[in-house]
Design a protein around this motif. Structure first.
Motif, PDB file in Angstrom:
ATOM      1  N   ARG A  39     -10.246 -20.762  22.993  1.00 35.35           N
ATOM      2  CA  ARG A  39     -11.206 -20.730  21.896  1.00 35.35           C
ATOM      3  C   ARG A  39     -12.026 -19.432  21.862  1.00 35.35           C
ATOM      4  N   VAL A  40     -12.246 -18.792  22.992  1.00 35.43           N
ATOM      5  CA  VAL A  40     -13.134 -17.635  23.025  1.00 35.43           C
ATOM      6  C   VAL A  40     -12.371 -16.358  23.383  1.00 35.43           C
ATOM      7  N   ALA A  41     -11.798 -16.304  24.554  1.00 36.14           N
ATOM      8  CA  ALA A  41     -11.237 -15.055  25.082  1.00 36.14           C
ATOM      9  C   ALA A  41      -9.948 -14.661  24.366  1.00 36.14           C
ATOM     10  N   LEU A  42      -9.026 -15.582  24.216  1.00 36.43           N
ATOM     11  CA  LEU A  42      -7.746 -15.234  23.595  1.00 36.43           C
ATOM     12  C   LEU A  42      -7.882 -14.801  22.134  1.00 36.43           C
ATOM     13  N   PRO A  43      -8.734 -15.431  21.320  1.00 37.00           N
ATOM     14  CA  PRO A  43      -8.896 -14.907  19.953  1.00 37.00           C
ATOM     15  C   PRO A  43      -9.461 -13.488  19.949  1.00 37.00           C
ATOM     16  N   ARG A  44     -10.392 -13.220  20.870  1.00 31.40           N
ATOM     17  CA  ARG A  44     -10.932 -11.864  20.928  1.00 31.40           C
ATOM     18  C   ARG A  44      -9.844 -10.862  21.354  1.00 31.40           C
ATOM     19  N   ILE A  45      -9.082 -11.248  22.347  1.00 35.93           N
ATOM     20  CA  ILE A  45      -7.982 -10.377  22.789  1.00 35.93           C
ATOM     21  C   ILE A  45      -6.972 -10.193  21.665  1.00 35.93           C
ATOM     22  N   ALA A  46      -6.652 -11.277  20.945  1.00 34.63           N
ATOM     23  CA  ALA A  46      -5.714 -11.184  19.819  1.00 34.63           C
ATOM     24  C   ALA A  46      -6.267 -10.282  18.725  1.00 34.63           C
ATOM     25  N   VAL A  48      -8.409  -7.783  19.183  1.00 37.78           N
ATOM     26  CA  VAL A  48      -8.327  -6.403  19.678  1.00 37.78           C
ATOM     27  C   VAL A  48      -6.896  -5.894  19.564  1.00 37.78           C
ATOM     28  N   LEU A  49      -5.931  -6.718  19.937  1.00 43.25           N
ATOM     29  CA  LEU A  49      -4.518  -6.317  19.827  1.00 43.25           C
ATOM     30  C   LEU A  49      -4.124  -6.093  18.373  1.00 43.25           C
ATOM     31  N   ALA A  50      -4.602  -6.941  17.478  1.00 46.27           N
ATOM     32  CA  ALA A  50      -4.299  -6.770  16.055  1.00 46.27           C
ATOM     33  C   ALA A  50      -4.933  -5.478  15.532  1.00 46.27           C
ATOM     34  N   ASP A  51      -6.183  -5.229  15.960  1.00 46.89           N
ATOM     35  CA  ASP A  51      -6.839  -3.974  15.557  1.00 46.89           C
ATOM     36  C   ASP A  51      -6.055  -2.763  16.077  1.00 46.89           C
ATOM     37  N   ARG A  52      -5.654  -2.833  17.326  1.00 47.56           N
ATOM     38  CA  ARG A  52      -4.873  -1.740  17.900  1.00 47.56           C
ATOM     39  C   ARG A  52      -3.565  -1.551  17.144  1.00 47.56           C
ATOM     40  N   ARG A  53      -2.888  -2.669  16.876  1.00 42.92           N
ATOM     41  CA  ARG A  53      -1.619  -2.599  16.148  1.00 42.92           C
ATOM     42  C   ARG A  53      -1.840  -1.990  14.764  1.00 42.92           C
ATOM     43  N   GLY A  54      -2.929  -2.417  14.098  1.00 47.18           N
ATOM     44  CA  GLY A  54      -3.259  -1.866  12.782  1.00 47.18           C
ATOM     45  C   GLY A  54      -3.580  -0.376  12.867  1.00 47.18           C
TER      46      GLY A  54
END
Length: 172
Positions: A39-46, A48-54
Protein backbone atom coordinates in the motif's frame (compact mmCIF):
# COMPACT_ATOMS: atom_id res chain seq x y z
CA UNK A 1 13.09 -26.30 38.75
CA UNK A 2 16.32 -27.79 37.77
CA UNK A 3 14.57 -29.15 34.75
CA UNK A 4 13.22 -25.70 33.77
CA UNK A 5 16.52 -24.13 34.41
CA UNK A 6 18.23 -26.69 32.28
CA UNK A 7 15.73 -26.28 29.51
CA UNK A 8 15.64 -22.47 29.76
CA UNK A 9 19.33 -22.10 29.36
CA UNK A 10 19.24 -22.45 25.51
CA UNK A 11 18.07 -20.02 22.90
CA UNK A 12 14.41 -19.03 23.31
CA UNK A 13 13.81 -19.16 19.55
CA UNK A 14 14.59 -22.82 19.56
CA UNK A 15 12.29 -23.60 22.47
CA UNK A 16 9.63 -25.93 21.03
CA UNK A 17 7.01 -24.80 23.50
CA UNK A 18 7.06 -21.25 22.03
CA UNK A 19 7.00 -22.30 18.36
CA UNK A 20 3.26 -21.72 17.91
CA UNK A 21 3.47 -18.28 19.45
CA UNK A 22 6.51 -17.42 17.29
CA UNK A 23 4.81 -18.67 14.12
CA UNK A 24 1.71 -16.60 14.91
CA UNK A 25 3.72 -13.38 15.32
CA UNK A 26 5.79 -14.22 12.27
CA UNK A 27 2.64 -14.50 10.16
CA UNK A 28 1.19 -11.30 11.67
CA UNK A 29 4.44 -9.43 11.00
CA UNK A 30 4.67 -10.70 7.43
CA UNK A 31 1.03 -9.78 6.70
CA UNK A 32 1.51 -6.28 8.17
CA UNK A 33 4.78 -5.91 6.26
CA UNK A 34 3.07 -7.09 3.08
CA UNK A 35 0.22 -4.57 3.46
CA UNK A 36 2.59 -1.72 4.29
CA UNK A 37 4.81 -2.59 1.35
CA UNK A 38 1.93 -3.10 -1.10
CA UNK A 39 0.00 0.00 0.00
CA UNK A 40 2.83 2.47 0.70
CA UNK A 41 6.32 1.50 -0.48
CA UNK A 42 5.59 -0.40 -3.69
CA UNK A 43 3.31 2.28 -5.18
CA UNK A 44 5.98 4.87 -4.48
CA UNK A 45 8.65 2.67 -6.04
CA UNK A 46 6.34 2.00 -9.02
CA UNK A 47 5.76 5.75 -9.39
CA UNK A 48 9.51 6.43 -9.31
CA UNK A 49 10.10 3.68 -11.88
CA UNK A 50 7.30 5.04 -14.07
CA UNK A 51 8.76 8.55 -13.79
CA UNK A 52 12.19 7.21 -14.70
CA UNK A 53 10.76 5.25 -17.62
CA UNK A 54 8.90 8.37 -18.78
CA UNK A 55 12.04 10.51 -18.42
CA UNK A 56 14.13 7.96 -20.27
CA UNK A 57 11.53 7.70 -23.03
CA UNK A 58 11.27 11.46 -23.38
CA UNK A 59 15.07 11.78 -23.32
CA UNK A 60 15.38 9.14 -26.04
CA UNK A 61 12.70 10.92 -28.09
CA UNK A 62 14.50 14.26 -27.60
CA UNK A 63 17.80 12.62 -28.55
CA UNK A 64 16.21 11.23 -31.72
CA UNK A 65 14.80 14.67 -32.51
CA UNK A 66 18.19 16.31 -31.94
CA UNK A 67 19.83 13.62 -34.04
CA UNK A 68 17.37 14.33 -36.86
CA UNK A 69 18.01 18.07 -36.53
CA UNK A 70 21.77 17.43 -36.56
CA UNK A 71 21.41 15.35 -39.73
CA UNK A 72 19.35 18.10 -41.35
CA UNK A 73 21.92 20.69 -40.27
CA UNK A 74 24.71 18.52 -41.68
CA UNK A 75 22.84 18.13 -44.97
CA UNK A 76 22.28 21.90 -45.11
CA UNK A 77 25.97 22.46 -44.34
CA UNK A 78 27.05 20.00 -47.05
CA UNK A 79 24.67 21.64 -49.54
CA UNK A 80 25.97 25.11 -48.63
CA UNK A 81 29.54 23.84 -48.94
CA UNK A 82 28.82 22.31 -52.36
CA UNK A 83 27.13 25.54 -53.48
CA UNK A 84 30.09 27.58 -52.24
CA UNK A 85 32.51 25.31 -54.08
CA UNK A 86 30.47 25.57 -57.26
CA UNK A 87 30.32 29.36 -56.92
CA UNK A 88 34.07 29.48 -56.31
CA UNK A 89 34.57 27.36 -59.42
CA UNK A 90 32.41 29.73 -61.45
CA UNK A 91 34.33 32.73 -60.10
CA UNK A 92 37.66 31.08 -60.93
CA UNK A 93 36.45 30.21 -64.43
CA UNK A 94 35.21 33.76 -64.97
CA UNK A 95 38.51 35.18 -63.73
CA UNK A 96 40.44 32.79 -65.99
CA UNK A 97 38.32 33.78 -68.97
CA UNK A 98 38.78 37.48 -68.18
CA UNK A 99 42.53 37.07 -67.80
CA UNK A 100 42.71 35.03 -71.01
CA UNK A 101 40.79 37.72 -72.89
CA UNK A 102 43.10 40.40 -71.51
CA UNK A 103 46.11 38.26 -72.39
CA UNK A 104 44.79 37.78 -75.93
CA UNK A 105 44.37 41.55 -76.30
CA UNK A 106 47.90 42.15 -74.99
CA UNK A 107 49.30 39.43 -77.28
CA UNK A 108 47.52 40.93 -80.29
CA UNK A 109 48.87 44.34 -79.35
CA UNK A 110 52.39 42.92 -78.92
CA UNK A 111 52.11 41.05 -82.24
CA UNK A 112 51.04 44.26 -83.97
CA UNK A 113 53.97 46.15 -82.44
CA UNK A 114 56.39 43.37 -83.38
CA UNK A 115 55.01 43.27 -86.93
CA UNK A 116 55.34 47.05 -87.22
CA UNK A 117 58.92 46.96 -85.88
CA UNK A 118 59.77 44.02 -88.16
CA UNK A 119 58.40 45.89 -91.18
CA UNK A 120 60.36 48.99 -90.16
CA UNK A 121 63.50 46.89 -89.70
CA UNK A 122 63.04 45.24 -93.09
CA UNK A 123 62.58 48.65 -94.69
CA UNK A 124 65.76 49.92 -93.04
CA UNK A 125 67.64 46.78 -94.06
CA UNK A 126 66.50 47.32 -97.68
CA UNK A 127 67.62 50.93 -97.49
CA UNK A 128 70.97 49.92 -96.02
CA UNK A 129 71.40 47.21 -98.65
CA UNK A 130 70.48 49.60 -101.45
CA UNK A 131 72.81 52.23 -100.01
CA UNK A 132 75.51 49.60 -99.55
CA UNK A 133 75.23 48.55 -103.17
CA UNK A 134 75.44 52.19 -104.22
CA UNK A 135 78.42 52.67 -101.93
CA UNK A 136 80.08 49.51 -103.25
CA UNK A 137 79.56 50.77 -106.75
CA UNK A 138 80.98 54.20 -105.89
CA UNK A 139 83.92 52.72 -103.98
CA UNK A 140 84.57 50.24 -106.78
CA UNK A 141 84.61 53.04 -109.35
CA UNK A 142 86.97 55.13 -107.23
CA UNK A 143 89.30 52.19 -106.52
CA UNK A 144 89.31 51.15 -110.17
CA UNK A 145 90.15 54.70 -111.25
CA UNK A 146 92.91 54.91 -108.64
CA UNK A 147 94.39 51.53 -109.67
CA UNK A 148 94.38 52.50 -113.33
CA UNK A 149 96.06 55.81 -112.47
CA UNK A 150 98.71 53.99 -110.40
CA UNK A 151 99.52 51.72 -113.33
CA UNK A 152 99.56 54.70 -115.60
CA UNK A 153 96.56 53.81 -117.67
CA UNK A 154 94.12 56.43 -118.64
CA UNK A 155 90.40 55.62 -118.52
CA UNK A 156 87.48 57.93 -118.71
CA UNK A 157 84.78 57.86 -116.03
CA UNK A 158 82.15 56.38 -118.38
CA UNK A 159 84.19 53.30 -119.31
CA UNK A 160 85.16 52.72 -115.62
CA UNK A 161 81.46 53.00 -114.63
CA UNK A 162 80.41 50.61 -117.39
CA UNK A 163 83.11 48.09 -116.44
CA UNK A 164 82.26 48.21 -112.71
CA UNK A 165 78.50 47.97 -113.37
CA UNK A 166 79.04 45.00 -115.67
CA UNK A 167 81.20 43.27 -113.09
CA UNK A 168 78.70 43.92 -110.27
CA UNK A 169 75.88 42.49 -112.39
CA UNK A 170 77.99 39.40 -113.08
CA UNK A 171 78.37 39.91 -116.84
CA UNK A 172 82.11 40.08 -117.11
Amino acid sequence: MAETAASGSGMPQLDVSTFSNQIFWLIVTLVVLYFVMSRVALPRIAAVLADRRGTITSDIAAAEEYKLKAQQAEEAYNKALADARAEAGRIVDAAKAEMQAELDVQLAKADAEISAKAAESERRIREIRDNAMDMVSDVSKDVTSDILNVFGAKADARSVTAAVNARLKGDA
